[in-house]
Design a protein around this motif. Sequence first.
Motif, short mmCIF file in Angstrom:
data_model
loop_
_atom_site.label_atom_id
_atom_site.label_comp_id
_atom_site.label_asym_id
_atom_site.label_seq_id
_atom_site.Cartn_x
_atom_site.Cartn_y
_atom_site.Cartn_z
N ARG A 157 -3.03 3.59 9.95
CA ARG A 157 -3.46 4.55 8.93
C ARG A 157 -2.45 4.59 7.79
O ARG A 157 -1.30 4.94 7.98
N TYR A 158 -2.88 4.14 6.62
CA TYR A 158 -2.05 4.18 5.42
C TYR A 158 -2.94 4.59 4.26
O TYR A 158 -4.16 4.39 4.32
N SER A 159 -2.36 5.15 3.22
CA SER A 159 -3.12 5.57 2.04
C SER A 159 -4.26 6.52 2.42
O SER A 159 -5.29 6.54 1.76
N GLY A 160 -4.10 7.23 3.53
CA GLY A 160 -5.13 8.19 3.96
C GLY A 160 -6.39 7.53 4.49
O GLY A 160 -7.42 8.18 4.64
N ARG A 161 -6.33 6.23 4.75
CA ARG A 161 -7.52 5.56 5.27
C ARG A 161 -7.15 4.72 6.50
O ARG A 161 -5.99 4.42 6.75
N LEU B 226 0.87 -1.18 0.00
CA LEU B 226 0.00 0.00 0.00
C LEU B 226 0.91 1.22 0.00
O LEU B 226 1.76 1.35 0.88
N THR B 227 0.73 2.09 -0.97
CA THR B 227 1.62 3.23 -1.06
C THR B 227 0.93 4.52 -0.63
O THR B 227 -0.30 4.62 -0.68
N GLY B 228 1.73 5.48 -0.22
CA GLY B 228 1.19 6.76 0.24
C GLY B 228 2.29 7.52 0.94
O GLY B 228 3.48 7.23 0.74
#
Length: 331
Positions: free
Chosen positions: A156-160, A29-31
């Motif tokens: 919290r990753y990818s804004g979620r 998961l990127t961010g």
Amino acid sequence: MAERLARDLWRLDIPLAGNPLKNLNSYLLTGERSLLIDTGFRQQPCREAMERQLAETGVDRDRMDIFCTHLHSDHTGLAPELIRPGCRVFIGELDVPGLRNAADPAGWERRYREYVLDGFSREEMRELWGENPAQTAAPPWREGLYTALPDGAELRYSGRILQCVLTPGHTPGHLCLYDPEARRLFCGDHVLFHITPNICRWQGVQDSLGDYLKSLDRTAELDAAELYPAHRAETGDLRTRTAELKAHHARRLEDTLRIVGETPGLTAYEIAGRMRWSIRCRSWEDFPLTQKFFAVGEAMAHLDYLEVRGRVCRREIRGKRVYFAGAGDKI
Ligand SMILES: [Zn+2]
């Protein structure tokens, strides 16, 4: 090659050479910060595939945390060497003791002694030593490396928000990672397609199959449109697959019960040898030893389930644990 599944999601295909699981799906998961889900064995082919595919994604390795769905060495093996300073390795809190044990030769000695009680020969156990990837490809234990997560923990990753869902069965502390907003479920080895997750007996766990069936009911409640299993390319519908997996274990319980009823006094090893397996081998004698190890573990989980419910009983006779039909009548 790394496969881009969505704007913020990659699948890395890590080969598990010589293993019937064939491959591990690592997800990235990127961010702002990235999260790598599961790592592959601590073996060179896994390491090379992982390094190459991480480079293809262009991820910033200094801002990449790792989430291990469970303690098995194909999920955790490379974690200590992939992680950079200031980054974290997450794992379910109930899998931490098992992870420490997997790196401890004394723990394996104890486990292999138990397996002799359950019908393996001493020669087989000697042969398995040094050959079992659960033992040889496990990560070395490093105090303080892991951040232990309880059921319900949120990341919290990818804004979620990603929720940890405790799903014991395959291992005592297996965690699925659920993204309610994107309706994604990273299911580790809890739900697999085309192959069925191995459920075996665990030290300190009375009924891992019973736990697993309860975990299946728990995840079936989740609103998940996308499923990301840790092995094989196939995915599918959560509720359909849940029903199939439950039916599979119900059949297997019947099968186990029939074997115990027909031939009282068998060990788990002998019962496993009479069960039906999907592996392509002419006979139980031809099973590769590591597969026998998992098959007997699976037979024991089914026997434990039946024993807890009074359907079979276990006695120790002449240094072997053997099974007889019990008086209970509920599965
Ligand atoms: Zn596993």
